[in-house]
Every structure is written in structure tokens, then in C-alpha cells.
Design a protein around this motif. Structure first.
Motif, mmCIF file in Angstrom:
data_model
loop_
_atom_site.group_PDB
_atom_site.id
_atom_site.type_symbol
_atom_site.label_atom_id
_atom_site.label_comp_id
_atom_site.label_asym_id
_atom_site.label_seq_id
_atom_site.Cartn_x
_atom_site.Cartn_y
_atom_site.Cartn_z
ATOM 1 N N PRO A 36 0.829 -1.208 0.000
ATOM 2 C CA PRO A 36 0.000 0.000 0.000
ATOM 3 C C PRO A 36 0.859 1.253 0.000
ATOM 4 O O PRO A 36 1.993 1.249 0.488
ATOM 5 C CB PRO A 36 -0.795 -0.131 1.314
ATOM 6 C CG PRO A 36 0.027 -1.039 2.174
ATOM 7 C CD PRO A 36 0.712 -1.981 1.244
ATOM 8 N N ALA A 37 0.313 2.306 -0.582
ATOM 9 C CA ALA A 37 1.050 3.571 -0.634
ATOM 10 C C ALA A 37 1.223 4.159 0.754
ATOM 11 O O ALA A 37 2.233 4.804 1.046
ATOM 12 C CB ALA A 37 0.331 4.555 -1.546
ATOM 13 N N GLY A 42 -2.116 4.628 13.176
ATOM 14 C CA GLY A 42 -2.036 3.542 14.144
ATOM 15 C C GLY A 42 -1.552 2.239 13.561
ATOM 16 O O GLY A 42 -1.399 1.255 14.293
ATOM 17 N N GLU A 43 -1.316 2.193 12.239
ATOM 18 C CA GLU A 43 -0.790 0.997 11.607
ATOM 19 C C GLU A 43 0.630 1.252 11.108
ATOM 20 O O GLU A 43 1.060 2.389 10.990
ATOM 21 C CB GLU A 43 -1.677 0.549 10.442
ATOM 22 C CG GLU A 43 -3.053 0.074 10.855
ATOM 23 C CD GLU A 43 -3.845 -0.471 9.685
ATOM 24 O OE1 GLU A 43 -4.739 -1.301 9.922
ATOM 25 O OE2 GLU A 43 -3.579 -0.072 8.533
ATOM 26 N N GLU A 44 1.343 0.166 10.799
ATOM 27 C CA GLU A 44 2.676 0.268 10.224
ATOM 28 C C GLU A 44 2.781 -0.686 9.049
ATOM 29 O O GLU A 44 2.061 -1.688 8.976
ATOM 30 C CB GLU A 44 3.749 -0.064 11.263
ATOM 31 C CG GLU A 44 3.750 -1.517 11.706
ATOM 32 C CD GLU A 44 4.876 -1.851 12.670
ATOM 33 O OE1 GLU A 44 5.487 -0.931 13.223
ATOM 34 O OE2 GLU A 44 5.117 -3.056 12.873
ATOM 35 N N LEU A 45 3.680 -0.357 8.128
ATOM 36 C CA LEU A 45 3.932 -1.235 6.996
ATOM 37 C C LEU A 45 4.963 -2.269 7.412
ATOM 38 O O LEU A 45 6.088 -1.931 7.772
ATOM 39 C CB LEU A 45 4.441 -0.421 5.808
ATOM 40 C CG LEU A 45 4.652 -1.205 4.497
ATOM 41 C CD1 LEU A 45 3.331 -1.771 3.999
ATOM 42 C CD2 LEU A 45 5.287 -0.306 3.445
ATOM 43 N N PHE A 46 4.559 -3.535 7.371
ATOM 44 C CA PHE A 46 5.451 -4.617 7.768
ATOM 45 C C PHE A 46 5.327 -5.740 6.753
ATOM 46 O O PHE A 46 4.264 -6.329 6.581
ATOM 47 C CB PHE A 46 5.094 -5.121 9.169
ATOM 48 C CG PHE A 46 6.019 -6.189 9.689
ATOM 49 C CD1 PHE A 46 7.321 -5.900 10.035
ATOM 50 C CD2 PHE A 46 5.573 -7.502 9.816
ATOM 51 C CE1 PHE A 46 8.181 -6.889 10.499
ATOM 52 C CE2 PHE A 46 6.416 -8.495 10.292
ATOM 53 C CZ PHE A 46 7.727 -8.184 10.629
ATOM 54 N N ARG A 49 2.487 -5.260 4.097
ATOM 55 C CA ARG A 49 1.086 -5.083 4.480
ATOM 56 C C ARG A 49 0.980 -4.174 5.689
ATOM 57 O O ARG A 49 1.921 -4.050 6.479
ATOM 58 C CB ARG A 49 0.413 -6.436 4.772
ATOM 59 C CG ARG A 49 1.030 -7.199 5.918
ATOM 60 C CD ARG A 49 0.525 -8.628 5.974
ATOM 61 N NE ARG A 49 1.109 -9.346 7.098
ATOM 62 C CZ ARG A 49 0.450 -9.615 8.225
ATOM 63 N NH1 ARG A 49 -0.804 -9.219 8.380
ATOM 64 N NH2 ARG A 49 1.041 -10.280 9.205
ATOM 65 N N CYS A 50 -0.151 -3.522 5.816
ATOM 66 C CA CYS A 50 -0.395 -2.623 6.936
ATOM 67 C C CYS A 50 -0.958 -3.425 8.101
ATOM 68 O O CYS A 50 -1.939 -4.172 7.934
ATOM 69 C CB CYS A 50 -1.383 -1.523 6.537
ATOM 70 S SG CYS A 50 -0.719 -0.354 5.327
ATOM 71 N N VAL A 51 -0.340 -3.281 9.261
ATOM 72 C CA VAL A 51 -0.766 -4.037 10.435
ATOM 73 C C VAL A 51 -0.716 -3.131 11.656
ATOM 74 O O VAL A 51 0.021 -2.138 11.688
ATOM 75 C CB VAL A 51 0.134 -5.269 10.691
ATOM 76 C CG1 VAL A 51 0.043 -6.251 9.545
ATOM 77 C CG2 VAL A 51 1.580 -4.846 10.921
ATOM 78 N N ALA A 52 -1.512 -3.470 12.668
ATOM 79 C CA ALA A 52 -1.327 -2.849 13.975
ATOM 80 C C ALA A 52 0.013 -3.332 14.521
ATOM 81 O O ALA A 52 0.313 -4.532 14.436
ATOM 82 C CB ALA A 52 -2.462 -3.247 14.914
ATOM 83 N N PRO A 53 0.858 -2.446 15.041
ATOM 84 C CA PRO A 53 2.202 -2.865 15.458
ATOM 85 C C PRO A 53 2.212 -4.063 16.407
ATOM 86 O O PRO A 53 3.065 -4.942 16.277
ATOM 87 C CB PRO A 53 2.766 -1.606 16.119
ATOM 88 C CG PRO A 53 2.075 -0.483 15.413
ATOM 89 C CD PRO A 53 0.682 -0.990 15.155
ATOM 90 N N ALA A 54 1.273 -4.116 17.341
ATOM 91 C CA ALA A 54 1.247 -5.230 18.290
ATOM 92 C C ALA A 54 0.851 -6.540 17.622
ATOM 93 O O ALA A 54 1.075 -7.611 18.196
ATOM 94 C CB ALA A 54 0.302 -4.923 19.449
ATOM 95 N N ALA A 55 0.280 -6.472 16.422
ATOM 96 C CA ALA A 55 -0.120 -7.685 15.698
ATOM 97 C C ALA A 55 0.874 -8.022 14.602
ATOM 98 O O ALA A 55 0.575 -8.828 13.722
ATOM 99 C CB ALA A 55 -1.514 -7.504 15.110
ATOM 100 N N ARG A 56 2.059 -7.442 14.661
ATOM 101 C CA ARG A 56 3.064 -7.601 13.605
ATOM 102 C C ARG A 56 3.350 -9.073 13.293
ATOM 103 O O ARG A 56 3.496 -9.468 12.140
ATOM 104 C CB ARG A 56 4.339 -6.895 14.049
ATOM 105 C CG ARG A 56 5.435 -6.830 13.022
ATOM 106 C CD ARG A 56 6.684 -6.242 13.665
ATOM 107 N NE ARG A 56 6.483 -4.884 14.132
ATOM 108 C CZ ARG A 56 7.006 -4.384 15.258
ATOM 109 N NH1 ARG A 56 7.768 -5.156 16.030
ATOM 110 N NH2 ARG A 56 6.793 -3.144 15.612
#
Length: 377
Positions: A36-37, A42-46, A49-56
Motif C-alpha cells: 500500500p502507498a 495507528g498501523e505500520e507497513l510490515f 502489508r499494513c498491520v497494527a504494530p502489536a499484531a506484527r
């Protein structure tokens, strides 16, 4: 620089031409989806894909099933999400306090069976009334055996009482009187690894500031990843001033400058109470120069955890200077302690483990003593 009149091939047409030649490119049919661009707040690119950091590192399918350890009556005021799919949850027994009441006590839990043991994120859920808690893990007492869950053997919640023989794991330390949720998520590749032969305990401090009875509920989630994902092993460090005095109706700064043994600071969290007006942290270089790395304002109910990307690199002999400014609006002296008193404590995580330290200033104004506890690992 391209002029505004220059014609260019549209991006999607150019991509389609490349896809004919190399169909497995990201974004092509048969290839991985294009990243994603931008991610939502509250999300991060990992990993594309974009995820909530705690769900990385949360897997698609749950791998830890019987991973909730709870004591006491069921929670009625907290609305919790599902437990981590990789990790575990611990829940404290609800406690009712009358108006203005304050109490400290120890709670303990056994570790549940979990697949992965490297923690990269932790989260606390709490109603109003949690002043603070420090969740640690220590070895089972060889003489007394396991704690009488959820109660504790004497000293089970003391993180530094047996140093250097026992260096505790610190699983989570919450900000003062935070309400709702507070999370600590380390940068990718960083985490601390649990020794699940130990047992979990916390010294929990409750304070009901409301005019009515309060039912206080507290729960914690710990998110784990495979050891193979860990590039840097984190350990906790702590700095504390054990005694100070702020006269009634006075404003005074309390602080210390403590030598470190090098390493890299990944997170910081100050600990003060309601009279705090500011909390500042500086790195003082042995080679000369200094830099402000943390600047906190007056006490509030928000989280105070700061995570650094990149980590703050320290050379052996560099110092950390921290200063607490207290505005004593009361008619009594402020001293170090619970109740209507204050604390000036700095906590955080760092790497590598051999640089771990604990620093103490016995009385404000006296020199700080740093202990290189990482040397005993």
C-alpha cells in the motif's frame, strides 16, 4: 527536472508491460500484492502489508490456545479483545476500593504453555484506579515452591532484591495512573525472551481517587514471535532516587547523572506521581556534548512510554541525566514514597544484555552509583 509538457507513460500501463515480461513482480497477476502507498493511522507497513504494530507477528491461525491465566471473579467492566494468537494473557482478580483508599500487594501467575517465548509487544488494560504495576518473572523459590497463586511468597514481587544472583525478567511496567490501554511495542527485530520455568508476579499499586467505591480490573497481553525473528535481545534498566524532599508550597527539581556501560536505549518511561511538573532526560557524552532525548510535561493520565527508532547509542562512560520537577501544592513535605508523596524513577529497555545496568542515588544531591548487572549474565 521534467518539464510540465513532457508526456510520460501512465504508471499502470508501464507496469502492465513489465508484467508481460516478468509476471511474478509485485502487483502483477500471479505475483505478490503491491504494498500500500500509505497505512492508516495507528498501523505500520510490515512485510508489504499494513498491520497494527502489536499484531506484527500474529499468525493467521491461533497457535496458543490455553493461554489465558485468570484468577478471581470474571471481569465486568473491561471489554477485552481476543487474547493473542501467539502469546498469552494474564488477568488480575478484581478489587473493590472505597473512596480515597490506596493499597499495594503482590499478585502472581504461572506461565501458560506457549509456542514462542520472545515478547515483542505488551499491553495493559485497566479501569481507573491502577496507580502502577511492574510485572516481572523470577525463578520458583527452591525452598517454598511455587507461589500460592494468585497470592505470593514474601519478596516474590521484588525485582532487584536478589541481585546479582537473580536478574529478573521485566515483562511490563505501566505509566502512572494510566486508564484504558497502554502498549509497549518494540521496533521490528527486537524483543526479550522469556524463561517460562519462572513464574510471573507484580507489585500492584491501586488508588481510588473517586468519591465512590471503585471496582478495579486489570489485564495484560503479551505478544510473542519466533526466536528466529529476534535480531536484538532486550533487557530492562532502571534508575532511581531513593530519598528527596520538596518543602510545602514549593517547586523544586530532583535529579541525578548516572554513568552507563554503553549499549543502545530502545525505550524510556518516567515514573512520578501527581505533583510532577516536568521530567527531562539527557545523554551526556564522556567525549563532550549532550543531547535531550526525553521531555515530559506535567502529570496526566496518558501513557508516557517512548520508543526510539533508531535506538540511542551509548558509548562506555556516557551518562544519562534525568530531572524531575515537582510543584508541591500541598501543606506537607514531599518525600520519596507511596501515598501523597512522590517518586523520581526512570525505566526502559536496552541492548545488548551485557550492557544492562541499574543505577541508584541514595539521597538527592549525592553521586549516583551504577551497577553493571549485565556482566553477571
Amino acid at each position: 527536472m521534467r518539464s510540465q509538457n513532457t508526456r510520460s507513460v501512465p504508471r499502470d500501463r508501464a507496469r502492465s508491460r513489465w508484467c508481460i515480461l516478468i509476471p511474478f513482480l509485485p502487483g502483477c497477476a500471479g505475483g505478490e500484492p503491491a504494498p500500500p502507498a500509505a497505512c492508516a493511522p495507528g498501523e505500520e507497513l510490515f512485510r508489504g502489508r499494513c498491520v497494527a504494530p502489536a499484531a506484527r507477528h500474529e499468525p493467521e491461525e491461533r497457535i496458543d490456545r490455553d493461554n489465558v491465566v485468570a484468577f478471581g471473579a470474571p471481569l465486568t467492566r473491561l471489554s477485552l479483545p481476543d487474547p493473542p494468537r501467539s502469546g498469552f494473557r494474564i488477568i488480575a482478580p478484581p478489587r473493590t476500593l472505597p473512596p480515597g483508599a490506596e493499597t499495594t500487594f503482590c499478585i502472581s501467575w504461572p506461565f501458560p504453555a506457549i509456542e514462542h517465548k520472545t515478547v515483542y509487544a505488551a499491553r495493559v488494560y485497566t479501569t481507573a484506579g491502577l496507580h502502577h504495576s511492574n510485572v516481572i518473572a523470577r525463578p520458583v523459590d527452591p525452598d517454598l515452591g511455587p507461589n500460592p497463586y494468585p497470592d505470593c511468597h514474601p519478596g516474590a514481587d521484588d525485582p532487584y532484591g536478589d541481585l546479582p544472583a537473580i536478574i529478573p525478567d521485566v515483562l511490563f511496567a505501566s505509566s502512572t495512573q494510566v486508564v484504558g490501554r497502554e502498549a509497549l511495542v518494540f521496533p521490528p527485530g527486537m524483543g526479550f525472551t522469556l524463561d517460562t520455568s519462572r513464574e510471573i508476579s507484580t507489585n500492584i499499586h491501586l488508588l481510588n481517587t473517586s468519591p465512590e467505591d471503585a471496582v478495579i480490573e486489570v489485564a495484560y497481553d503479551f505478544f510473542t514471535m519466533p526466536l528466529s525473528e529476534r535480531a536484538e535481545e532486550l533487557v530492562p534498566f532502571v534508575m532511581n532516587i531513593n530519598d528527596f524532599l520538596v518543602p510545602p508550597r514549593a517547586t523544586r527539581s530532583v535529579g541525578a547523572t548516572c554513568t552507563t556501560f554503553g549499549g543502545n536505549i530502545v525505550s524510556l518511561m518516567p515514573h512520578t506521581h501527581r505533583y510532577a511538573d516536568a521530567f527531562d532526560v539527557d545523554v551526556v557524552r564522556e567525549a563532550g556534548g549532550e543531547a535531550r532525548i526525553y521531555e515530559g510535561g506535567a502529570f496526566d493520565l496518558e501513557g508516557d512510554i517512548e520508543v526510539y527508532r533508531p535506538a540511542i547509542a551509548l558509548e562506555a562512560g556516557d551518562s544519562i541525566r534525568y530531572t524531575c520537577r515537582f510543584r508541591n501544592s500541598s501543606e506537607h513535605e514531599l518525600r520519596f514514597g507511596l501515598g501523597d508523596n512522590e517518586m523520581c524513577t526512570l525505566f526502559g529497555y536496552m541492548y545488548p544484555p551485557e550492557k544492562q545496568f541499574a543505577a541508584v542515588t541514595r539521597v538527592d544531591g549525592e553521586p549516583c552509583t551504577s551497577f553493571g548487572i549485565g556482566f553477571f549474565r
